[in-house]
Design an enzyme around this catalytic site. Structure first.
Site, PDB file in Angstrom:
ATOM      1  N   SER A 227       0.835  -1.190   0.000  1.00 54.42           N
ATOM      2  CA  SER A 227       0.000   0.000   0.000  1.00 54.42           C
ATOM      3  C   SER A 227       0.884   1.259   0.000  1.00 54.42           C
ATOM      4  CB  SER A 227      -0.953  -0.060   1.194  1.00 54.42           C
ATOM      5  OG  SER A 227      -2.004   0.848   1.059  1.00 54.42           O
ATOM      6  N   ASP A 453      -8.618  -4.623  -6.136  1.00 50.23           N
ATOM      7  CA  ASP A 453      -8.165  -3.841  -4.980  1.00 50.23           C
ATOM      8  C   ASP A 453      -8.973  -2.557  -4.873  1.00 50.23           C
ATOM      9  OD1 ASP A 453      -6.655  -2.206  -3.139  1.00 50.23           O
ATOM     10  OD2 ASP A 453      -4.927  -3.487  -3.540  1.00 50.23           O
ATOM     11  N   HIS A 483      -7.380  -5.911  -0.685  1.00 49.10           N
ATOM     12  CA  HIS A 483      -6.267  -4.972  -0.722  1.00 49.10           C
ATOM     13  C   HIS A 483      -4.963  -5.743  -0.648  1.00 49.10           C
ATOM     14  CE1 HIS A 483      -4.238  -1.230  -0.476  1.00 49.10           C
ATOM     15  NE2 HIS A 483      -4.044  -1.210   0.831  1.00 49.10           N
TER      16      HIS A 483
END
Length: 514
Positions: A227, A453, A483
């Protein structure tokens, strides 16, 4: 409300069972200061601090060994490296392999920005045990996070009110209230954390990474970023391209986007995740308990949120489930397909007047423990994001943009559009419109994008590959949900990542895993 660029692997697990120029210009090691020669004193990890989220010390490793923690000193201001220092908290698990097979340390950043790597890495359990055969697994609390000179803003009671506010105002009075609440939060950050706020940019954290590499004794940085951690890794590669070892970016931030474009992309991403959740529910052999069709599921959720805007329901005593808390809880559950069953259960309960499960999901997103105490992830997230991003958006600007956001997502558009005011009147100017990750001369970086995602939409992976530059980014696609990709346990993804990190085998760019 802060934007939603975060990865809460440990928090998701918990819920399921209840993010200048001194070194950029010359690229020299900081060998003129004693900090590169410091020796870390590794000891058994203490119980997490309040800013880390509290709770118990990490459980033993799968082989029965203990996690070890240490403190590393770094310059407060990398433009004045001989000045004041700050303390950065590290955690490691020593390699299980033979000394001759050891590659070095593999450093993890789990995103946010604002997540504690010291508490998150142990939360993955045995997910990285294969990588541990040739690496010491290392993570850290970035500056401003957890035990590393944490940014502190409002207290627990104030945060309860802050997260209960109406984050999608419908009229002038509600807009004023939201702006005033945001200003109060930001003022509290400046009052309580004035010294650290100018020094929590991603470029600062990247220089900390390079110091960490040297202190750990590695000639190259071996890195696994998730991320926001992909943005940090990209910035590191830009500043120190010749020092990149084996690196993997998973759940990839689009480095070419402004904060507004990122928020709009998330509106589309979470809408896609909601669409997939609804389709999944009605496609099961058993009757979907929250709607007869996928559209019916989404219509009922929209009705619930409109009703909560008018009249909240019982949440987790003494708090009520507001429209904002419910939206936040839905978003949290869409981060991982493993949480879809809890979202279904939470919606069923909410339709019957019980908002407790959606409230617990919302609490997990906000870093609130069962005893009502908050970690500092939201404060750190705001501080890092606002120090990085130059744009500042006011309420008039957001109002003009609402149609575009609503077109992207009827359910999440307002929520994410209004989140753009989070840096209004922030005490520190933002550094740039978007990060620079160009890294000519870097070793290959494996960039993993997930087509489902919600928080870092799939298109960001290709943008990262292009921005890193020719011959650097190697794109790998996972056709999945949630995610990130590595933690999905998909054998194709894990085989490609492990093959690169352990044996240096670079996958063919464009490889697709299903």
């Amino acid at each position: 409300m802060p934007s939603l660029l975060r990865l809460r692997a440990a928090a998701l697990t918990a819920t399921a069972v209840l993010l200048s120029a001194v070194l950029a210009g010359c690229g020299d090691d900081a060998e003129d200061q004693d900090l590169t020669q410091q020796e870390l004193s590794w000891k058994d990890c203490p119980t997490p601090s309040d800013a880390q989220g509290g709770g118990a010390a990490p459980s033993p490793l799968p082989d029965g060994g203990a996690w070890q923690c240490a403190t590393m000193k770094a310059p407060l201001d990398w433009d004045a490296p001989q000045g004041d220092t700050i303390s950065l908290e590290l955690i490691r698990a020593r390699t299980t392999g033979d000394a001759g097979e050891r590659i070095g340390s593999l450093i993890f950043n789990f995103g946010g920005p604002g997540l504690s790597g010291v508490t998150t890495l142990p939360g993955f359990g045995d997910a990285f045990e294969t990588l541990r055969t040739r690496y010491d697994l290392v993570s850290f609390d970035p500056r401003g996070v957890g035990r590393s000179n944490p940014v502190l803003c409002e207290n627990d009671q104030q945060l309860d009110a802050y997260f209960q506010q109406d984050a999608t105002p419908d009229d002038g009075a509600e807009r004023t209230e939201l702006l005033e609440s945001t200003t109060e939060f930001n003022d509290a950050c400046e009052q309580n954390s004035k010294k650290i706020l100018p020094h929590v940019r991603t470029t600062d954290a990247a220089r900390d990474l390079d110091l960490m590499r040297q202190v750990l004794g590695d000639g190259k940085l071996h890195y696994f970023g998730f991320s926001y951690g992909t943005e940090l890794g990209g910035v590191y590669a830009h500043l120190f391209p010749k020092r990149v070892g084996r690196a993997v970016f998973d759940a990839v931030v689009d480095p070419t986007q402004s904060s507004e474009q990122g928020s709009l992309g998330q509106a589309k991403g979470f809408q896609l995740a909601l669409d997939n959740f609804a389709e999944d529910c009605v496609s099961k052999t058993e009757e979907c308990p929250i709607g007869d069709t996928a559209q019916d599921v989404k219509d009922r959720i929209a009705t619930l949120l409109r009703d909560l805007d008018r009249k909240p329901i019982t949440g987790v005593f003494p708090r009520e489930l507001t429209q904002t808390a419910a939206t936040n809880g839905i978003v949290q559950a869409l981060y991982s397909q493993d949480l879809w069953e809890y979202l279904t259960e939470g919606l069923q309960q909410a339709y019957d007047g019980d908002g407790s499960t959606l409230m617990l999901l919302s609490d997990s997103m906000n870093g609130r423990s069962e005893n009502g105490e908050y970690d500092n992830s939201s404060a750190a997230h705001t501080a890092i994001s606002c120090a990085d991003a130059k744009p500042r958006y006011d309420t008039a600007y957001v109002q003009r943009k609402l149609p575009e956001f609503r077109a992207a997502s009827a359910l999440f558009g307002d929520y994410l559009a209004w989140g753009m005011i989070g840096c209004t009147d922030w005490a520190v100017a933002g550094a740039a419109d978007h990060p620079d990750v160009s890294a000519p001369g870097s070793a290959p970086i494996l960039v993993v994008g997930n087509t489902g995602d919600p928080a870092t939409p799939y298109e960001g992976a290709r943008a990262m590959v292009n921005a890193l530059g020719k011959g650097v980014g190697v794109e790998l696609t996972y056709r999945g949900q949630g995610h990130g990709a590595y933690d999905s346990k998909n054998k194709c993804v894990q085989g490609a990542v492990n093959g690169y990190l352990l044996d240096g085998k670079v996958p063919r760019t464009g490889t697709v895993c299903t």
